[in-house]
Scaffold this motif. Structure first.
Motif, short mmCIF file in Angstrom:
data_model
loop_
_atom_site.label_atom_id
_atom_site.label_comp_id
_atom_site.label_asym_id
_atom_site.label_seq_id
_atom_site.Cartn_x
_atom_site.Cartn_y
_atom_site.Cartn_z
N ASP A 71 0.93 -1.20 0.06
CA ASP A 71 -0.16 0.03 0.09
C ASP A 71 0.82 1.34 0.04
O ASP A 71 1.22 1.83 1.13
CB ASP A 71 -0.82 0.08 1.23
N CYS A 72 1.33 1.77 -1.15
CA CYS A 72 2.31 2.79 -1.22
C CYS A 72 1.47 4.12 -1.16
O CYS A 72 1.98 5.35 -1.20
CB CYS A 72 3.05 2.71 -2.45
N SER A 114 -7.77 -10.96 -6.02
CA SER A 114 -9.13 -10.50 -6.47
C SER A 114 -10.05 -10.65 -5.59
O SER A 114 -10.85 -9.75 -5.24
CB SER A 114 -9.33 -11.13 -7.88
N ALA A 115 -9.98 -12.00 -4.83
CA ALA A 115 -11.14 -12.46 -3.91
C ALA A 115 -10.75 -11.26 -2.60
O ALA A 115 -11.85 -10.84 -1.94
CB ALA A 115 -10.95 -13.97 -3.50
N ASN A 124 -12.98 -7.11 0.82
CA ASN A 124 -12.66 -6.08 1.50
C ASN A 124 -13.28 -4.55 0.95
O ASN A 124 -12.73 -3.57 1.66
CB ASN A 124 -11.23 -5.88 2.11
N ASP A 125 -14.10 -4.70 -0.05
CA ASP A 125 -14.41 -3.68 -0.75
C ASP A 125 -13.48 -2.58 -0.84
O ASP A 125 -13.79 -1.49 -0.77
CB ASP A 125 -15.57 -3.00 0.06
N LEU A 126 -12.43 -2.86 -1.39
CA LEU A 126 -10.95 -2.02 -1.75
C LEU A 126 -11.17 -1.32 -2.82
O LEU A 126 -10.40 -0.14 -3.13
CB LEU A 126 -9.74 -2.98 -1.72
N THR A 127 -12.20 -1.33 -3.73
CA THR A 127 -12.46 -0.56 -5.13
C THR A 127 -13.47 0.54 -4.64
O THR A 127 -13.43 1.31 -5.50
CB THR A 127 -12.58 -1.40 -6.18
N ALA A 128 -14.00 0.60 -3.35
CA ALA A 128 -14.99 1.65 -3.56
C ALA A 128 -14.38 3.01 -3.14
O ALA A 128 -13.38 3.34 -2.58
CB ALA A 128 -15.72 1.31 -1.97
#
Length: 69
Positions: free
Chosen positions: A31-32, A49-50, A55-59
Motif C-alpha cells: 500500500d504505497c 481478487s477475492a 474488503n471492498d477495496l475498490t469503493a
C-alpha cells in the motif's frame, strides 16, 4: 521514499487463503499510499481478487476512465 526488496520466507502464507505462496504463483502487494508499508503476499491472482472484493477495496476509487476527461 524508498522501498527495500526482499524475498519472503519459504513458508510465507497467502493473506487470503493461508496457502503457502511458493506452492503457487505468488504476488506481492504494498500500500504505497500509506508509506509503502509491509508487503502483503497472495498465492495467486484469484486470491488477490477475492481479497479486494471481500474488503471492498475498490469503493471510491477511479474505476472508470473517459478519454474526454
Amino acid at each position: 521514499m524508498s522501498t527495500t526488496v526482499s524475498t519472503p520466507d519459504a513458508d510465507e502464507t497467502c493473506a487470503h487463503c493461508g496457502s503457502r505462496i511458493f506452492d503457487h504463483d505468488p504476488i506481492c502487494v504494498r500500500d504505497c499510499d500509506d508509506g509503502c508499508g509491509s508487503p502483503t503476499y497472495f498465492c495467486n491472482y484469484a486470491c488477490l481478487s477475492a481479497h479486494v472484493e471481500d474488503n471492498d477495496l475498490t469503493a471510491g476509487d477511479a474505476c472508470e476512465w473517459s478519454p474526454e476527461e
